[in-house]
Scaffold this motif. Structure first.
Motif, mmCIF file in Angstrom:
data_model
loop_
_atom_site.group_PDB
_atom_site.id
_atom_site.type_symbol
_atom_site.label_atom_id
_atom_site.label_comp_id
_atom_site.label_asym_id
_atom_site.label_seq_id
_atom_site.Cartn_x
_atom_site.Cartn_y
_atom_site.Cartn_z
ATOM 1 N N PHE A 180 24.316 34.012 41.288
ATOM 2 C CA PHE A 180 24.045 35.138 42.172
ATOM 3 C C PHE A 180 22.683 34.974 42.840
ATOM 4 O O PHE A 180 21.710 34.570 42.224
ATOM 5 C CB PHE A 180 24.089 36.456 41.401
ATOM 6 C CG PHE A 180 25.448 36.774 40.832
ATOM 7 C CD1 PHE A 180 26.585 36.688 41.622
ATOM 8 C CD2 PHE A 180 25.591 37.166 39.508
ATOM 9 C CE1 PHE A 180 27.837 36.978 41.110
ATOM 10 C CE2 PHE A 180 26.836 37.464 38.980
ATOM 11 C CZ PHE A 180 27.961 37.373 39.775
ATOM 12 N N GLY A 181 22.648 35.310 44.107
ATOM 13 C CA GLY A 181 21.417 35.194 44.880
ATOM 14 C C GLY A 181 21.731 34.709 46.282
ATOM 15 O O GLY A 181 22.683 33.946 46.483
ATOM 16 N N GLY A 182 20.947 35.154 47.259
ATOM 17 C CA GLY A 182 21.207 34.767 48.641
ATOM 18 C C GLY A 182 22.536 35.322 49.113
ATOM 19 O O GLY A 182 22.816 36.511 48.981
ATOM 20 N N LYS A 183 23.390 34.461 49.631
ATOM 21 C CA LYS A 183 24.666 34.926 50.153
ATOM 22 C C LYS A 183 25.728 35.093 49.059
ATOM 23 O O LYS A 183 26.798 35.620 49.310
ATOM 24 C CB LYS A 183 25.181 34.002 51.240
ATOM 25 C CG LYS A 183 25.554 32.594 50.792
ATOM 26 C CD LYS A 183 26.369 31.874 51.875
ATOM 27 C CE LYS A 183 25.672 31.885 53.213
ATOM 28 N NZ LYS A 183 26.465 31.225 54.269
ATOM 29 N N VAL A 184 25.423 34.628 47.835
ATOM 30 C CA VAL A 184 26.367 34.788 46.714
ATOM 31 C C VAL A 184 26.063 36.106 46.016
ATOM 32 O O VAL A 184 24.957 36.301 45.489
ATOM 33 C CB VAL A 184 26.264 33.619 45.717
ATOM 34 C CG1 VAL A 184 27.262 33.804 44.583
ATOM 35 C CG2 VAL A 184 26.496 32.290 46.425
ATOM 36 N N ILE A 185 27.023 37.015 46.031
ATOM 37 C CA ILE A 185 26.783 38.361 45.527
ATOM 38 C C ILE A 185 27.809 38.755 44.477
ATOM 39 O O ILE A 185 28.905 38.211 44.407
ATOM 40 C CB ILE A 185 26.802 39.400 46.677
ATOM 41 C CG1 ILE A 185 28.172 39.410 47.375
ATOM 42 C CG2 ILE A 185 25.678 39.119 47.672
ATOM 43 C CD1 ILE A 185 28.321 40.497 48.444
ATOM 44 N N SER A 186 27.430 39.729 43.644
ATOM 45 C CA SER A 186 28.351 40.348 42.697
ATOM 46 C C SER A 186 28.838 41.660 43.304
ATOM 47 O O SER A 186 28.443 42.047 44.413
ATOM 48 C CB SER A 186 27.652 40.613 41.365
ATOM 49 O OG SER A 186 26.712 41.670 41.497
ATOM 50 N N SER A 187 29.662 42.367 42.563
ATOM 51 C CA SER A 187 30.163 43.657 43.048
ATOM 52 C C SER A 187 29.017 44.641 43.277
ATOM 53 O O SER A 187 29.093 45.495 44.166
ATOM 54 C CB SER A 187 31.170 44.237 42.058
ATOM 55 O OG SER A 187 30.593 44.347 40.767
ATOM 56 N N THR A 188 27.937 44.517 42.497
ATOM 57 C CA THR A 188 26.788 45.419 42.653
ATOM 58 C C THR A 188 26.204 45.307 44.054
ATOM 59 O O THR A 188 25.987 46.318 44.735
ATOM 60 C CB THR A 188 25.706 45.095 41.603
ATOM 61 O OG1 THR A 188 26.254 45.282 40.293
ATOM 62 C CG2 THR A 188 24.493 45.997 41.777
ATOM 63 N N GLU A 189 25.958 44.089 44.494
ATOM 64 C CA GLU A 189 25.390 43.886 45.845
ATOM 65 C C GLU A 189 26.396 44.227 46.935
ATOM 66 O O GLU A 189 26.020 44.699 48.018
ATOM 67 C CB GLU A 189 24.907 42.445 46.019
ATOM 68 C CG GLU A 189 23.693 42.059 45.186
ATOM 69 C CD GLU A 189 24.017 41.810 43.731
ATOM 70 O OE1 GLU A 189 23.202 42.212 42.868
ATOM 71 O OE2 GLU A 189 25.092 41.227 43.449
ATOM 72 N N ALA A 190 27.679 44.011 46.652
ATOM 73 C CA ALA A 190 28.706 44.330 47.648
ATOM 74 C C ALA A 190 28.739 45.815 47.964
ATOM 75 O O ALA A 190 29.134 46.215 49.069
ATOM 76 C CB ALA A 190 30.079 43.876 47.152
ATOM 77 N N LEU A 191 28.324 46.630 47.009
ATOM 78 C CA LEU A 191 28.335 48.079 47.204
ATOM 79 C C LEU A 191 27.054 48.592 47.859
ATOM 80 O O LEU A 191 26.886 49.802 48.019
ATOM 81 C CB LEU A 191 28.532 48.788 45.858
ATOM 82 C CG LEU A 191 29.905 48.558 45.209
ATOM 83 C CD1 LEU A 191 29.909 49.053 43.777
ATOM 84 C CD2 LEU A 191 30.995 49.244 46.019
#
Length: 465
Positions: free
Chosen positions: A159-170
């Motif tokens: 996770f970081g940069g353009k790779v995101i988890s559901s948390t960042e997607a929200l």
């Protein structure tokens, strides 16, 4: 800082933890709850609630987009709809904040002491908490571990940069033009569908032979059709391998063994969740494990006397309402009540488009247990309310034993079927038979009538098909 002593200490104020603490407070138990983040845990803050807000906003926007070019069959037309994602996220956050405040108020009403900070066991009865004002020591007669779960991170796609988890997607500030979703489970498809409706070109990469493998293929067929209608590309049997050299694309190996690049502005990794078992002193108390999870019995007791565990940290199904039920039960056990539980009647919902609901056993699972079964299925194409909502894709299905007609499983796929989950769970919990469901008068016109009709179909006397 003066030490605190209590009868019940709850570590984690997610759905399981805060419900446990509130119920304990109602029962007059001296209770302390510890939370490192905000009240409500993952579900309220970066999971169930905010994702459903985003899904609803996406549905409304997609309807407006659909109606914009010409008037709809309903006679509605919309001119140049647009989406301000910043306002959408702010609205989502306002709902989360209201619910945060509500949980805090309920804990206060129950006279539960709330401690903000990270907890760590010293021993089976003592916990120290790193708070903003120093280290707080808490001693308790009983402890409930409700530390929840976290997104699984892939070593080749951290996770970081353009790779995101559901948390960042929200919490995105703009809709990505191109979104790659790694993992075709319920989280990936819920968020992928929502962002596709908001304008993203979405590609789903799933290593298994099909998406949503926890549901049978007949149940997921309408979901796959809808994904196709939205322009979502679904690649099954495909494996993510990492980022390209310039990080502009996701590298995958397709089902036929070929390498492919998927251009993406964001890469959403949703390959599952893992229990939070590190950082809070598990090594100091040496609890028995069941794989990655804490091992519990039917009263949520761990291998150490006086220590209970609830929710995601104890295994599947990782559902907020399971954690809540466990939390309520443990509070009552600590209060001296006789309680136990099982998971057979717990509904599971996938908020895709259309929605999926399951409770109990599928036909395939029931057949594996041996014995004859009866299956009744009623399509929404024959349901008047579904027609008037333009929600004809899907059905309700009921599974029962052939010998005594005991209902052992119920499934549905369709628009809004999540609201039928309570009826499905109740039927299983109360030990309903096909005749009970068939004889229960269901209000007309509602989609719930399909439940009654499915039971009638299993009995060989459906009225409307």
């Amino acid at each position: 800082m003066k030490d605190i002593s209590c009868k019940l200490l709850v570590i984690g104020a997610g759905p399981g933890g805060y419900v446990c603490a509130i119920r304990a407070g109602q029962l007059g138990i001296d209770t302390v709850v510890i939370e490192a983040g905000k009240p409500g845990g993952t579900c309220l803050n970066v999971g169930c609630i905010p994702s459903k807000a985003l899904i609803h906003a996406a549905e409304e926007y997609e309807k407006a987009q659909h109606w914009a070019p010409t008037s709809s069959p309903l006679g509605i037309s919309v001119q140049s709809p647009s989406l301000d994602l910043g306002k959408t996220i702010a609205w989502k956050d306002s709902i989360v904040n209201r619910l945060n405040s509500g949980v805090a108020a309920l804990l206060k009403k129950g006279k539960v002491k709330y401690v903000q900070g990270w907890a760590k066991f010293r021993d089976g009865k003592t916990v120290e908490v790193e708070t903003e004002t120093g280290t707080q020591v808490i001693r308790a007669e009983n402890v409930v571990i409700a530390t929840g779960s976290a997104p699984v991170e892939l070593p080749f796609l951290p996770f970081g940069g353009k790779v995101i988890s559901s948390t960042e997607a929200l919490a995105l500030n703009e809709v990505p033009q191109r979104l790659a979703v790694v993992g075709g489970g319920y989280i990936g498809l819920e968020l992928g569908t929502a962002l596709a409706k908001m304008g993203s070109k979405v590609t789903v990469v799933e290593a298994l032979p099909r998406v949503l493998v926890q549901y049978d293929s007949e149940l997921t067929r309408p979901v796959l059709k809808r994904l196709g209608d939205l322009g979502v590309e679904v690649l099954v049997g495909a494996k993510a391998k990492g980022l390209s050299s310039k990080d502009e694309a996701l590298l995958i190996e397709t089902g036929d063994g070929k390498d492919r690049k998927i251009a993406a502005d964001r890469i959403l990794v949703t390959v599952g969740r893992k229990p939070v078992t590190e950082g809070w002193g598990l090594e100091e108390i040496d609890l028995d494990m069941s794989g990655r999870f804490l091992r519990i019995d039917d009263q949520c007791r761990t291998s150490m006397r006086g220590i209970y565990a609830i929710g995601d940290v104890t295994g599947e199904p990782m559902l907020a309402h399971r954690a809540m039920a466990q939390g309520e039960m443990v509070a009552e056990i600590v209060a001296g009540h006789k309680r136990s539980w099982d998971k057979r009647a717990i509904p599971a919902i996938c908020f895709t488009d259309p929605e999926l609901v399951t409770a109990g056993l599928s036909p395939e699972e029931a057949k594996k247990l041996g014995g004859e079964i009866k299956v009744g299925q009623f399509p929404f194409t024959a349901n008047g309310r579904a027609m008037t909502r333009q929600a004809e894709d899907g059905f309700v299905r009921i599974v029962a034993r052939a010998d005594n007609h005991l209902v052992i499983g119920i499934q549905a796929v369709g628009q809004g079927v999540s609201e039928l989950s309570a009826a499905f769970g109740l039927a299983l919990e109360m030990g309903a038979r096909l005749e009970d469901v068939a004889a229960t008068i269901h209000a007309h016109p509602t989609q719930g009538e399909a439940f009654q009709e499915a039971a009638l179909k299993a009995l060989g006397r459906a009225l409307h098909i």
